[in-house]
Design a protein around this motif. Structure first.
Motif, PDB file in Angstrom:
ATOM      1  N   ASP A  98       0.652  -1.566   0.086  1.00  0.00           N
ATOM      2  CA  ASP A  98       0.676   0.181   0.118  1.00  0.00           C
ATOM      3  C   ASP A  98       1.076   1.280   0.193  1.00  0.00           C
ATOM      4  O   ASP A  98       0.012   2.351   0.238  1.00  0.00           O
ATOM      5  N   ALA A  99       2.217   1.270   0.013  1.00  0.00           N
ATOM      6  CA  ALA A  99       3.150   2.278   0.347  1.00  0.00           C
ATOM      7  C   ALA A  99       3.447   3.442  -1.057  1.00  0.00           C
ATOM      8  O   ALA A  99       3.030   2.385  -2.691  1.00  0.00           O
ATOM      9  N   GLY A 100       3.827   3.850  -1.756  1.00  0.00           N
ATOM     10  CA  GLY A 100       3.938   4.402  -2.906  1.00  0.00           C
ATOM     11  C   GLY A 100       5.024   4.011  -3.328  1.00  0.00           C
ATOM     12  O   GLY A 100       5.942   3.154  -2.366  1.00  0.00           O
ATOM     13  N   ALA A 101       5.792   4.834  -3.682  1.00  0.00           N
ATOM     14  CA  ALA A 101       6.495   3.674  -5.166  1.00  0.00           C
ATOM     15  C   ALA A 101       8.363   4.252  -4.006  1.00  0.00           C
ATOM     16  O   ALA A 101       8.699   3.571  -3.958  1.00  0.00           O
ATOM     17  N   VAL A 102       8.820   5.294  -3.645  1.00  0.00           N
ATOM     18  CA  VAL A 102       9.741   5.815  -3.081  1.00  0.00           C
ATOM     19  C   VAL A 102       9.799   5.000  -1.524  1.00  0.00           C
ATOM     20  O   VAL A 102      11.217   3.734  -1.286  1.00  0.00           O
ATOM     21  N   MET A 146      12.112   0.095   1.685  1.00  0.00           N
ATOM     22  CA  MET A 146      10.867  -0.798   2.919  1.00  0.00           C
ATOM     23  C   MET A 146      12.233  -1.776   3.606  1.00  0.00           C
ATOM     24  O   MET A 146      12.346  -2.134   4.091  1.00  0.00           O
ATOM     25  N   PRO A 147      12.968  -2.857   1.994  1.00  0.00           N
ATOM     26  CA  PRO A 147      12.855  -3.766   2.589  1.00  0.00           C
ATOM     27  C   PRO A 147      14.315  -3.492   3.371  1.00  0.00           C
ATOM     28  O   PRO A 147      15.069  -4.383   4.331  1.00  0.00           O
ATOM     29  N   ARG A 148      15.079  -3.291   3.052  1.00  0.00           N
ATOM     30  CA  ARG A 148      16.739  -2.984   4.030  1.00  0.00           C
ATOM     31  C   ARG A 148      15.939  -2.346   5.806  1.00  0.00           C
ATOM     32  O   ARG A 148      17.108  -2.216   6.112  1.00  0.00           O
ATOM     33  N   LEU A 149      15.792  -0.601   5.072  1.00  0.00           N
ATOM     34  CA  LEU A 149      15.347  -0.247   6.609  1.00  0.00           C
ATOM     35  C   LEU A 149      13.850  -1.036   6.910  1.00  0.00           C
ATOM     36  O   LEU A 149      14.914  -1.057   8.542  1.00  0.00           O
TER      37      LEU A 149
END
Length: 406
Positions: free
Chosen positions: A159-163, A168-171
């Motif tokens: 559901d998140a935006g493209a950025v 997200m995966p690394r963070l």
């Protein structure tokens, strides 16, 4: 006389910890210095109601939080000393606090809690990762391990935006590591439901006691049968995980009256495009009107999976049964065929079959006063007793805790 506390953590050796403050309290009756760490204070929801109850137990407590908007919280919270982490001093922190999530672990670790005897962390966003004094007791009341790190990660990423989706995966990977590591800093975990207890064990490998959150059941009352309507009710924030879309589609097919209370208005407007005329959107309502609809409905429809879920308890306190998806906190609050109906299929057909079974079995006629009596076990007094019991087991004299009364 010296008190030695025995705290055992699964997967860790037994730690025997000398607690000088426990000895001092036991001899002199002094109150402990208490710090409550609450993730953010930007509204009044279930977590903030727990915070208020803790503040009534420990009126001397100081509050630490990542973001604080005084106009959005209660007078009780505003009457206390509120300290901000470094996140709270960032630009637009009260609106953009979730964007500062990567900064929250360090912000928590920077807090100086060396003068506090008892640390109570209220965990849903990052709160438990503080570093208490070595002789302090740290109790973590867990509303939920952070969903966006664990079981709801893929939903949030989708559901998140493209950025955000790209970073997200690394963070999130790094945040998960910190989340597990910081769990070792907690002396005892308390979960708000057996569902959350299982997730604490799964993701943090720690045991937890279950103490259900306080519900203001005394604010609700059953009404006479003549004052009830023939409609079903969906009530809550119109968030996707609460599955209002399932309720709408099911009642479109059932062609039975469904009232929907909640916002935001933008979401309600979008959902209403898919609703037939038998479904009414009432928006956000003041408490007296919301309470009246709860007491007058045929049943509350609860198709989402929640960690605890206050609304089903409020419905039962109003003398009305609940039709709930049989996962999550509903398993702790709704007794199948006694206070409502639990069903297994989370999709539209499952809810349709549940409503049909509810009517076929005459569950609308469950004794409203028996439902209200069942809801009483979730009142604030039981919450306070549960927290006091955990503290007692960990060496804190209960006479230092305001268990009963206002």
């Amino acid at each position: 006389m010296q008190h030695i506390l025995d705290r055992t953590t699964p997967g860790h050796p037994t730690r025997k910890t000398t607690q000088p403050w426990v000895r001092r309290l036991g001899l002199s009756g002094d109150e402990p210095r208490v710090a409550i760490i609450h993730y953010w204070l930007v509204g009044m929801r279930g977590g903030e109601k727990v915070l208020e109850s803790l503040l009534r137990m420990f009126p001397q407590a100081d509050i630490f939080t990542h973001a604080y908007e005084p106009s959005k919280v209660s007078d009780l919270i505003n009457s206390k000393t509120v300290h901000l982490t470094s996140v709270g001093r960032k630009p637009f922190a009260t609106r953009l606090y979730q964007n500062y999530l990567p900064l929250m672990p360090r912000a928590l670790e920077e807090l100086d809690l060396s003068g506090y005897d008892l640390v109570l962390s209220s965990e849903s966003g990052p709160a438990k990762g503080v570093i208490p004094a070595p002789d302090a007791l740290h109790l973590c009341y867990t509303h939920s391990p952070m969903r966006y790190l664990w079981d709801q990660y893929h939903v949030y990423r989708r559901d998140a935006g493209a950025v955000k989706r790209a970073v997200m995966p690394r963070l999130i990977h790094n945040l998960r590591q910190w989340d597990v590591t910081s769990a070792a800093r907690v002396d005892c975990f308390v979960a708000n439901s057996t569902h959350v207890e299982a997730r604490i064990n799964k993701y943090w490998r720690r045991d937890a006691r279950v103490v259900h959150p306080p519900v203001a059941v005394e604010d609700f009352d059953p009404v006479e049968a003549k004052d009830r309507g023939g409609f079903y009710l969906w009530l809550g924030e119109l968030a996707s995980y609460k599955r209002p879309d399932v309720a709408i589609e099911a009642f479109n097919k059932l062609n039975k009256p469904l009232f929907i209370i909640g916002g935001p208005d933008k979401t309600a407007k979008a959902l209403s495009r898919n609703a037939n005329d038998n479904i009414r959107f009432l928006g956000k309502l003041p408490f007296p009107k919301m309470k009246a609809y709860l007491a007058a409905c045929k049943a509350l429809v609860f198709p989402g999976e929640e960690d605890f879920g206050l609304v089903p308890v409020e419905a039962m306190a109003s003398g009305r049964p609940v039709i709930a998806y049989g996962r999550g906190g509903a398993l702790d609050t709704v007794v199948d065929r006694q206070t409502g109906l639990l069903y297994a299929d989370p999709e539209v057909d499952g809810l349709i079959a549940a409503v049909e079974a509810f009517e076929r079995e005459g569950l609308e006629d469950l004794d409203p006063h028996a439902l209200a009596a069942h809801a009483q076990q979730f009142d604030e007094a039981n919450f306070r007793r549960g927290i006091a019991s955990v503290l007692r087991e960990n060496g804190m004299p209960v006479d230092a805790v305001k268990v009963d009364g206002a």
